[in-house]
Each structure stands twice: as C-alpha cells, then as structure tokens.
Design an enzyme around this catalytic site. Sequence first.
Site, PDB file in Angstrom:
ATOM      1  N   HIS A 170      -2.700   7.637   7.020  1.00  3.80           N
ATOM      2  CA  HIS A 170      -1.696   8.521   6.400  1.00  3.80           C
ATOM      3  C   HIS A 170      -2.351   9.772   5.849  1.00  3.80           C
ATOM      4  O   HIS A 170      -1.812  10.884   5.993  1.00  3.80           O
ATOM      5  CB  HIS A 170      -0.956   7.791   5.263  1.00  3.80           C
ATOM      6  CG  HIS A 170       0.200   6.948   5.707  1.00  3.80           C
ATOM      7  ND1 HIS A 170       1.266   7.438   6.413  1.00  3.80           N
ATOM      8  CD2 HIS A 170       0.460   5.629   5.529  1.00  3.80           C
ATOM      9  CE1 HIS A 170       2.130   6.467   6.667  1.00  3.80           C
ATOM     10  NE2 HIS A 170       1.658   5.355   6.133  1.00  3.80           N
ATOM     11  N   GLN A 181       2.713  10.057   1.636  1.00  8.67           N
ATOM     12  CA  GLN A 181       4.063   9.512   1.793  1.00  8.67           C
ATOM     13  C   GLN A 181       5.018   9.941   0.676  1.00  8.67           C
ATOM     14  O   GLN A 181       6.247   9.831   0.842  1.00  8.67           O
ATOM     15  CB  GLN A 181       3.997   7.982   1.834  1.00  8.67           C
ATOM     16  CG  GLN A 181       3.288   7.437   3.079  1.00  8.67           C
ATOM     17  CD  GLN A 181       3.163   5.942   3.039  1.00  8.67           C
ATOM     18  OE1 GLN A 181       2.212   5.417   2.461  1.00  8.67           O
ATOM     19  NE2 GLN A 181       4.102   5.257   3.628  1.00  8.67           N
ATOM     20  N   CYS A 236       5.758  -0.008   7.906  1.00  9.27           N
ATOM     21  CA  CYS A 236       5.382   1.192   7.149  1.00  9.27           C
ATOM     22  C   CYS A 236       6.576   1.618   6.296  1.00  9.27           C
ATOM     23  O   CYS A 236       7.704   1.681   6.799  1.00  9.27           O
ATOM     24  CB  CYS A 236       5.000   2.319   8.102  1.00  9.27           C
ATOM     25  SG  CYS A 236       4.509   3.850   7.280  1.00  9.27           S
ATOM     26  N   LEU A 237       6.315   1.920   5.055  1.00  7.62           N
ATOM     27  CA  LEU A 237       7.413   2.330   4.168  1.00  7.62           C
ATOM     28  C   LEU A 237       8.048   3.647   4.612  1.00  7.62           C
ATOM     29  O   LEU A 237       9.163   3.960   4.222  1.00  7.62           O
ATOM     30  CB  LEU A 237       6.897   2.441   2.726  1.00  7.62           C
ATOM     31  CG  LEU A 237       6.416   1.133   2.120  1.00  7.62           C
ATOM     32  CD1 LEU A 237       5.843   1.358   0.735  1.00  7.62           C
ATOM     33  CD2 LEU A 237       7.517   0.071   2.099  1.00  7.62           C
ATOM     34  N   GLY A 292       0.839  -1.192   0.000  1.00  4.81           N
ATOM     35  CA  GLY A 292       0.000   0.000   0.000  1.00  4.81           C
ATOM     36  C   GLY A 292       0.872   1.239   0.000  1.00  4.81           C
ATOM     37  O   GLY A 292       2.056   1.172   0.351  1.00  4.81           O
ATOM     38  N   HIS A 295      -4.663   1.641   7.505  1.00  3.38           N
ATOM     39  CA  HIS A 295      -3.302   2.182   7.636  1.00  3.38           C
ATOM     40  C   HIS A 295      -3.102   3.351   6.662  1.00  3.38           C
ATOM     41  O   HIS A 295      -2.555   4.393   7.022  1.00  3.38           O
ATOM     42  CB  HIS A 295      -2.284   1.069   7.353  1.00  3.38           C
ATOM     43  CG  HIS A 295      -0.862   1.490   7.428  1.00  3.38           C
ATOM     44  ND1 HIS A 295      -0.020   1.120   8.452  1.00  3.38           N
ATOM     45  CD2 HIS A 295      -0.107   2.248   6.598  1.00  3.38           C
ATOM     46  CE1 HIS A 295       1.179   1.648   8.255  1.00  3.38           C
ATOM     47  NE2 HIS A 295       1.157   2.328   7.135  1.00  3.38           N
ATOM     48  N   GLU A 296      -3.574   3.167   5.413  1.00  2.00           N
ATOM     49  CA  GLU A 296      -3.378   4.211   4.396  1.00  2.00           C
ATOM     50  C   GLU A 296      -4.253   5.430   4.650  1.00  2.00           C
ATOM     51  O   GLU A 296      -3.805   6.577   4.479  1.00  2.00           O
ATOM     52  CB  GLU A 296      -3.656   3.660   2.999  1.00  2.00           C
ATOM     53  CG  GLU A 296      -2.840   2.442   2.592  1.00  2.00           C
ATOM     54  CD  GLU A 296      -1.337   2.623   2.784  1.00  2.00           C
ATOM     55  OE1 GLU A 296      -0.856   3.768   2.825  1.00  2.00           O
ATOM     56  OE2 GLU A 296      -0.648   1.600   2.928  1.00  2.00           O
TER      57      GLU A 296
HETATM   58  O1  K2U Z   1       1.638   2.750   4.093  1.00  2.00           O
HETATM   59  C1  K2U Z   1       2.639   2.055   3.993  1.00  2.00           C
HETATM   60  O2  K2U Z   1       3.713   2.356   4.521  1.00  2.00           O
HETATM   61  C2  K2U Z   1       2.533   0.777   3.240  1.00  2.00           C
HETATM   62  C3  K2U Z   1       2.526  -0.396   4.155  1.00  2.00           C
HETATM   63  C4  K2U Z   1       1.088  -0.881   4.170  1.00  2.00           C
HETATM   64  C5  K2U Z   1       0.721  -1.785   5.272  1.00  2.00           C
HETATM   65  C6  K2U Z   1       1.168  -1.599   6.569  1.00  2.00           C
HETATM   66  C7  K2U Z   1       0.764  -2.465   7.572  1.00  2.00           C
HETATM   67  C8  K2U Z   1      -0.102  -3.503   7.296  1.00  2.00           C
HETATM   68  C9  K2U Z   1      -0.541  -3.668   6.014  1.00  2.00           C
HETATM   69  C10 K2U Z   1      -0.143  -2.803   5.015  1.00  2.00           C
HETATM   70  C11 K2U Z   1       3.633  -1.264   3.600  1.00  2.00           C
HETATM   71  O3  K2U Z   1       3.151  -2.053   2.607  1.00  2.00           O
HETATM   72  S1  K2U Z   1       4.544  -2.064   4.823  1.00  2.00           S
HETATM   73  C12 K2U Z   1       5.139  -3.468   4.156  1.00  2.00           C
HETATM   74  C13 K2U Z   1       4.214  -4.628   4.297  1.00  2.00           C
HETATM   75  C14 K2U Z   1       4.277  -5.608   3.370  1.00  2.00           C
HETATM   76  C15 K2U Z   1       3.465  -6.711   3.485  1.00  2.00           C
HETATM   77  C16 K2U Z   1       2.568  -6.845   4.527  1.00  2.00           C
HETATM   78  C17 K2U Z   1       2.494  -5.860   5.463  1.00  2.00           C
HETATM   79  C18 K2U Z   1       3.334  -4.735   5.360  1.00  2.00           C
HETATM   80 ZN    ZN Z   2       2.605   3.493   6.216  1.00  2.00          ZN
END
Ligand code: K2U
Ligand code: ZN
Length: 171
Positions: free
Chosen positions: A137, A51, A91-92, A46, A133-134
């Site tokens: 943000h 971001q 979180c990225l 996501g 989560h998104e």
């Molecule tokens: O918003 C972001 O930083 C993207 C996250 C989204 C996410 C965070 C927590 C739980 C689900 C989604 C990134 O994709 S974090 C990397 C990731 C990859 C696979 C599964 C969970 C998180």
């Molecule tokens: Zn995030």
Amino acid sequence: MATLTIINYPDPRLHTVAKPVLAVNDEIRQLVSDMAETMYAAPGIGLAATQVDQHIQLIVIDTTKEQNNLQVFINPKIVAKSGLTEYEEGCLSVPGVYETVTRAENVRVEALDENGKKFTSDAGDLLAICIQHEIDHLLGKVFVEYLSPLKRNRIRKRLIKQAREFEKNAD
Ligand code: K2U
Ligand code: ZN
C-alpha cells in the site's frame, strides 16, 4: 481518537507512493491512534496510512484475536525474505473481494516505532503476509494488481457500480 475514512479501490489516491516520515512527533502519534481505531472498527488486522489518504510511510498491524497487540511500523523496509506462501487475501480498500496471493513466507523488516526508535522484526505466518500487504500500500500497490487483468477489471467494474448505487441511495 477518531475513525478515519478508508479509500476504496479504484480511487487513484491508492496508487500514491508514500513519503518517508521525517520526524516521529505527536502529530504522527495521533495518526497512529486514529489509524488503530479505524483498523479495529473495520475490523481488520492491518492498515496503511495510504488507505486513509495520508501519504506517509506508516502502517499499523494487530494480528491477535484479542486485538490487544498493536504493532506500529514507520518507514518500514523489508531487508530480507525467504520462502513462499499462498494466502486468500482481503483488503479494507477492496470490500468483498478475496483472492489468493503468493508472497514471501518470512520477512525481516526494519522500521521506526512510535517513539522514533529503530527496530528490526522477523515475521512469519499471517504477520509476514500482512506486513507485505501493507508495505505494498505504501508503494501505491493494491493486492488486486497480482490478479489477471480480466479478474482485476471485473473487480474494478463491480466496485464502481457499487459506489454509484451507494451514492444514488444516499441522495
Ligand atoms: O490493508 C488492508 O486492507 C488490511 C487487510 C490486511 C491483510 C490483508 C490480507 C492478509 C492479511 C492482512 C485487512 O485486515 S483485510 C481483513 C483481514 C482480516 C483477517 C485476516 C485477513 C484479512
Ligand atoms: Zn489492503
């Protein structure tokens, strides 16, 4: 297509509240494309426009293993939720940090697609977690804000130290 720079916590820009998208046009669709490329390259499942320093209500998600089902949510709004679930989130924008967060298990979300068409989606499992989560943000909220102040400050200090070391090595 272009990969965009992802802002890292504790950059204050991550706390900007995103504005609604007023017109879903080619500029928005180009940003969707660039955000998708950025998300897949990270890799992540996501990404919110916040971001990548674009403060509009736009998120992209792809929870498939094959990375072949991009979902675009413009002006997303959670209109119903049920249950509770815990998940170890990353979180990225907060590299290397994984902590358990409690969120709604199921959500119903209303949004516009990349053609500006309104749709409603019922989500559970990882998709529901990612949508929440998104959307956080877009509200200027980073998942570490669900942690204790002690944990959050440790993370903040560690990421600031890492950023300074990265900049020093880049010189
Ligand atoms: O918003 C972001 O930083 C993207 C996250 C989204 C996410 C965070 C927590 C739980 C689900 C989604 C990134 O994709 S974090 C990397 C990731 C990859 C696979 C599964 C969970 C998180
Ligand atoms: Zn995030």
